[in-house]
Design a protein around this motif. Sequence first.
Motif, PDB file in Angstrom:
ATOM      1  N   HIS A 185       0.372   4.760   0.477  1.00 40.25           N
ATOM      2  CA  HIS A 185       1.099   3.956   1.452  1.00 40.25           C
ATOM      3  C   HIS A 185       2.602   3.946   1.191  1.00 40.25           C
TER       4      HIS A 185
ATOM      5  N   TRP B  19       6.329  -2.811   7.694  1.00 36.76           N
ATOM      6  CA  TRP B  19       6.045  -4.141   7.137  1.00 36.76           C
ATOM      7  C   TRP B  19       4.556  -4.329   6.884  1.00 36.76           C
ATOM      8  N   PHE B  20       3.710  -3.805   7.777  1.00 40.47           N
ATOM      9  CA  PHE B  20       2.267  -3.883   7.538  1.00 40.47           C
ATOM     10  C   PHE B  20       1.875  -3.065   6.303  1.00 40.47           C
TER      11      PHE B  20
ATOM     12  N   ILE C  88      -4.112  -1.587  10.227  1.00 37.09           N
ATOM     13  CA  ILE C  88      -3.225  -1.961  11.331  1.00 37.09           C
ATOM     14  C   ILE C  88      -1.982  -1.079  11.321  1.00 37.09           C
ATOM     15  N   ALA C  89      -1.426  -0.852  10.145  1.00 42.17           N
ATOM     16  CA  ALA C  89      -0.218  -0.021  10.039  1.00 42.17           C
ATOM     17  C   ALA C  89      -0.459   1.381  10.587  1.00 42.17           C
TER      18      ALA C  89
ATOM     19  N   ILE D 217      -7.890  -8.076   2.849  1.00 43.24           N
ATOM     20  CA  ILE D 217      -6.788  -8.453   3.754  1.00 43.24           C
ATOM     21  C   ILE D 217      -5.717  -7.363   3.698  1.00 43.24           C
ATOM     22  N   GLY D 218      -5.438  -6.877   2.490  1.00 37.55           N
ATOM     23  CA  GLY D 218      -4.495  -5.771   2.346  1.00 37.55           C
ATOM     24  C   GLY D 218      -5.013  -4.510   3.015  1.00 37.55           C
TER      25      GLY D 218
ATOM     26  N   VAL E 131       2.953  -5.122   3.237  1.00 35.32           N
ATOM     27  CA  VAL E 131       2.016  -6.233   3.026  1.00 35.32           C
ATOM     28  C   VAL E 131       0.715  -5.704   2.440  1.00 35.32           C
ATOM     29  N   GLY E 132       0.256  -4.564   2.947  1.00 32.93           N
ATOM     30  CA  GLY E 132      -0.954  -3.953   2.413  1.00 32.93           C
ATOM     31  C   GLY E 132      -0.819  -3.584   0.948  1.00 32.93           C
TER      32      GLY E 132
ATOM     33  N   VAL F  45      -6.991  -4.337   5.619  1.00 40.05           N
ATOM     34  CA  VAL F  45      -6.825  -4.516   7.068  1.00 40.05           C
ATOM     35  C   VAL F  45      -5.367  -4.274   7.455  1.00 40.05           C
ATOM     36  N   SER F  46      -4.455  -4.715   6.634  1.00 40.88           N
ATOM     37  CA  SER F  46      -3.034  -4.480   6.895  1.00 40.88           C
ATOM     38  C   SER F  46      -2.728  -2.975   6.915  1.00 40.88           C
ATOM     39  N   PHE F  47      -3.337  -2.225   5.998  1.00 41.55           N
ATOM     40  CA  PHE F  47      -3.177  -0.764   5.992  1.00 41.55           C
ATOM     41  C   PHE F  47      -3.702  -0.158   7.297  1.00 41.55           C
TER      42      PHE F  47
END
Length: 120
Positions: free
Chosen positions: A48, A70-71, A107-108, A100-101, A74-75, A103-105
Motif C-alpha cells: 500500500h 487517505w484510505f 475502498i481505496a 477495518i484497515g 488509514v489502512g 476494508v479501508s484498503f
Amino acid sequence: MKIFTIIASISAALCVALGAFGAHVLEGRIPERYIDTWQKAVQYQMFHTVGLFLVALFATKWPNVTPVGWFMLVGIVLFSGSLYVLSLTQIKILGAITPIGGVSFIIAWLLLAYTAIKHM
C-alpha cells in the motif's frame, strides 16, 4: 500531491526497518506465528506504500484521487499497525481492528478504479 510522496517515502523506509527488526530482533523472542503476523504487516504496508506512490503520480492528472491516498494511509495504520501491536503484545483482541484497515484498503483500490474510469 507532494504529501503522498512524502508519506510513501517515510512508509517505505519504515517497511525496510520494521522488516529487519522482525527478522533480526524479534526472531526467537516471540512465537513463530507472531513473526509471521509481523511479516504480513510489513508486506501489506509495502504493497500500500506503492499504492501511495501511485496516488502521488496520478494526482498530477486526477486531482480527485486524494481520498484514495487517505484510505490507503488509514489502512496502513489500522491494518499493519494493529498487526505490529498484536505481534508485540499478543493481545488477541487487537486483531479486531485489522479488518477495518482491510476494508479501508479495499475502498481505496475501488476508488482508484472508479477515478480511472471517470477519467477515461
